[in-house]
Design an enzyme around this catalytic site. Sequence first.
Site, PDB file in Angstrom:
ATOM      1  N   CYS A 152       6.523 -40.499 -23.741  1.00 10.44           N
ATOM      2  CA  CYS A 152       7.392 -40.690 -22.567  1.00 10.44           C
ATOM      3  C   CYS A 152       8.712 -39.954 -22.701  1.00 10.44           C
ATOM      4  CB  CYS A 152       7.595 -42.173 -22.280  1.00 10.44           C
ATOM      5  SG  CYS A 152       8.636 -42.455 -20.831  1.00 10.44           S
TER       6      CYS A 152
ATOM      7  N   CYS B 254      11.889 -48.195 -23.997  1.00  7.83           N
ATOM      8  CA  CYS B 254      12.426 -47.140 -23.126  1.00  7.83           C
ATOM      9  C   CYS B 254      13.250 -47.785 -22.002  1.00  7.83           C
ATOM     10  CB  CYS B 254      11.245 -46.365 -22.551  1.00  7.83           C
ATOM     11  SG  CYS B 254      11.635 -45.114 -21.323  1.00  7.83           S
ATOM     12  N   HIS B 255      14.184 -47.028 -21.434  1.00  9.15           N
ATOM     13  CA  HIS B 255      14.978 -47.540 -20.308  1.00  9.15           C
ATOM     14  C   HIS B 255      14.084 -47.989 -19.146  1.00  9.15           C
ATOM     15  CE1 HIS B 255      18.660 -45.794 -22.094  1.00  9.15           C
ATOM     16  NE2 HIS B 255      19.205 -46.793 -21.438  1.00  9.15           N
ATOM     17  N   THR B 256      12.965 -47.326 -18.979  1.00  6.27           N
ATOM     18  CA  THR B 256      12.084 -47.660 -17.862  1.00  6.27           C
ATOM     19  C   THR B 256      11.564 -49.096 -17.983  1.00  6.27           C
ATOM     20  OG1 THR B 256      11.494 -45.346 -17.727  1.00  6.27           O
ATOM     21  CG2 THR B 256      10.077 -46.872 -16.547  1.00  6.27           C
TER      22      THR B 256
ATOM     23  N   CYS C  78      -7.289 -33.774  -6.963  1.00  7.24           N
ATOM     24  CA  CYS C  78      -6.296 -33.921  -5.888  1.00  7.24           C
ATOM     25  C   CYS C  78      -5.798 -32.542  -5.449  1.00  7.24           C
ATOM     26  CB  CYS C  78      -5.125 -34.789  -6.347  1.00  7.24           C
ATOM     27  SG  CYS C  78      -3.994 -33.948  -7.481  1.00  7.24           S
TER      28      CYS C  78
ATOM     29  N   ARG D 169      16.100 -44.894 -30.179  1.00  9.83           N
ATOM     30  CA  ARG D 169      14.896 -45.643 -29.869  1.00  9.83           C
ATOM     31  C   ARG D 169      14.686 -46.765 -30.881  1.00  9.83           C
ATOM     32  NH1 ARG D 169      14.802 -43.916 -25.484  1.00  9.83           N
ATOM     33  NH2 ARG D 169      13.059 -43.085 -24.281  1.00  9.83           N
TER      34      ARG D 169
ATOM     35  N   ARG E  76      -4.851 -40.943 -13.272  1.00 10.63           N
ATOM     36  CA  ARG E  76      -5.765 -42.073 -13.504  1.00 10.63           C
ATOM     37  C   ARG E  76      -5.164 -43.190 -14.350  1.00 10.63           C
ATOM     38  NH1 ARG E  76     -10.879 -38.178 -14.280  1.00 10.63           N
ATOM     39  NH2 ARG E  76     -11.463 -38.148 -12.085  1.00 10.63           N
TER      40      ARG E  76
ATOM     41  N   CYS F 264      -3.953 -30.728  -8.405  1.00 12.48           N
ATOM     42  CA  CYS F 264      -4.870 -30.265  -9.458  1.00 12.48           C
ATOM     43  C   CYS F 264      -5.680 -29.067  -8.959  1.00 12.48           C
ATOM     44  CB  CYS F 264      -5.812 -31.394  -9.883  1.00 12.48           C
ATOM     45  SG  CYS F 264      -5.009 -32.651 -10.914  1.00 12.48           S
TER      46      CYS F 264
ATOM     47  N   CYS G 290      -6.323 -35.988 -12.431  1.00 14.46           N
ATOM     48  CA  CYS G 290      -7.623 -36.361 -11.864  1.00 14.46           C
ATOM     49  C   CYS G 290      -8.559 -35.158 -11.748  1.00 14.46           C
ATOM     50  CB  CYS G 290      -7.423 -36.988 -10.492  1.00 14.46           C
ATOM     51  SG  CYS G 290      -6.889 -35.816  -9.208  1.00 14.46           S
TER      52      CYS G 290
ATOM     53  N   HIS H  24       5.245 -48.544 -22.921  1.00 19.26           N
ATOM     54  CA  HIS H  24       4.475 -47.372 -22.492  1.00 19.26           C
ATOM     55  C   HIS H  24       4.662 -46.135 -23.369  1.00 19.26           C
ATOM     56  CE1 HIS H  24       8.411 -47.133 -20.621  1.00 19.26           C
ATOM     57  NE2 HIS H  24       8.274 -45.836 -20.753  1.00 19.26           N
ATOM     58  N   GLU H  25       5.480 -46.231 -24.455  1.00 17.72           N
ATOM     59  CA  GLU H  25       5.654 -45.047 -25.323  1.00 17.72           C
ATOM     60  C   GLU H  25       4.889 -45.311 -26.606  1.00 17.72           C
ATOM     61  OE1 GLU H  25      10.137 -43.540 -24.125  1.00 17.72           O
ATOM     62  OE2 GLU H  25       9.756 -44.202 -26.155  1.00 17.72           O
TER      63      GLU H  25
ATOM     64  N   CYS I 110      -0.140 -33.759 -10.798  1.00 21.04           N
ATOM     65  CA  CYS I 110      -1.255 -34.547 -10.244  1.00 21.04           C
ATOM     66  C   CYS I 110      -0.753 -35.745  -9.420  1.00 21.04           C
ATOM     67  CB  CYS I 110      -2.165 -35.052 -11.363  1.00 21.04           C
ATOM     68  SG  CYS I 110      -3.515 -36.083 -10.749  1.00 21.04           S
TER      69      CYS I 110
HETATM   70 ZN   LIG Z   1       9.649 -44.254 -20.922  1.00 23.42          ZN
HETATM   71 ZN   LIG Z   2      -4.873 -34.570  -9.614  1.00 22.07          ZN
END
Ligand SMILES: [Zn+2]
Ligand SMILES: [Zn+2]
Length: 361
Positions: free
Chosen positions: A162, A42-44, A96, A356, A111, A99, A93, A63-64, A107
């Site tokens: 993602c 991913c670009h991130t 918060c 991708r 977590r 939430c 969570c 992360h994907e 959120c």
């Molecule tokens: Zn991503």
């Molecule tokens: Zn939350």
Amino acid sequence: MANAVKGVIAGAKGAPVSVETILVPDPGPGEALVRIQACGVCHTDLHYREGAITNDFPFLLGHEASGMVEKVGPNVTNVAPGDFVILAWRAPCGTCRSCLRGRPWYCFASRNAQQKMTRQDGTPLSAAIGIGAFAELALVAAGQAVKVNPAARPEAAGLVGCGIMAGLGAAINTAGVSRGDSVAVIGCGGVGNAAIAGAKLAGAHTIIGVDVDDRKLEWAKQFGATHTINSRHTDPVQAIRDLTGGNGVNVAIEAVGRPETYTQAFYARDHAGTVVLVGVPSPEMKIELPLLEVFGRGGALKSSWYGDCLPTRDFPMFIDLYLQGRLDLERFVSETITLDKVEEAFHKMERGEVLRSVVVF
Ligand SMILES: [Zn+2]
Ligand SMILES: [Zn+2]
């Protein structure tokens, strides 16, 4: 006990990534250890490597991802070993202020795993978006592991974690596109094309893809664009108005993250229409708009973080739609690669050659 596995590390700002042996701890309370089957580039991830997000090097990228739960720690009830899961970077969570207002998709205390994955010498790794899945095993908060139908191909399923979710959600959750709407999507990379697919799923009758690259506009047609505009040669605002009876679209989705394309989205929508910004800008960018136009055009100017998704609600649904043949997730997978080809995949992404590249294990 810690597990020694291979992982893709960004060690220093701008430096090429490398495959190293890393240590992934066994899950503690509330954590899950996931054997990764596929993880998209991913670009991130590239932004992390460039130091554009934070300076907490070294990063464990990726992360994907999708995979199989290997072990769970104490007090984990949502997943069990053997479950097929997509990893989410949002695990609400429940306590918060957002939430508690009934808006878990915003959120503010999402977590992550408490324990750190490390280099062999014990140096803690910063996991990209709290995941770090360019590795054979990833340790996450159990809430980040979202169970979906195991009939899905892992390389297609992981993308829902993602970029594809961001695009689908920008159209469906943030913009609230519905039957009969007209929609323009500016920027037809992975996220933009997912927004086009989302607009189609939601029943939009006119879907206009805008990009400066004809290859991306071809992809846009395959995902459901009814019209495409190459904005290198044509004024996209005028062209969008021409395609919508002179009025502009009900929903304009900006999937680039630049002031000039945001301005196009702003002027390409009809009165009382909605602009959604899902492209991620960089810190120095600024925008100037006549305040009277902001007021006089009415409607809504919104941002979409991660497609305003609720992973436990949205991931299984999109996987089911994909398995029913109603959402072509496979088409986002341009190529599958091995772990040592991530740096090369970054270059292909920068040249706009792929939607991708997906690492498979
Ligand atoms: Zn991503
Ligand atoms: Zn939350």
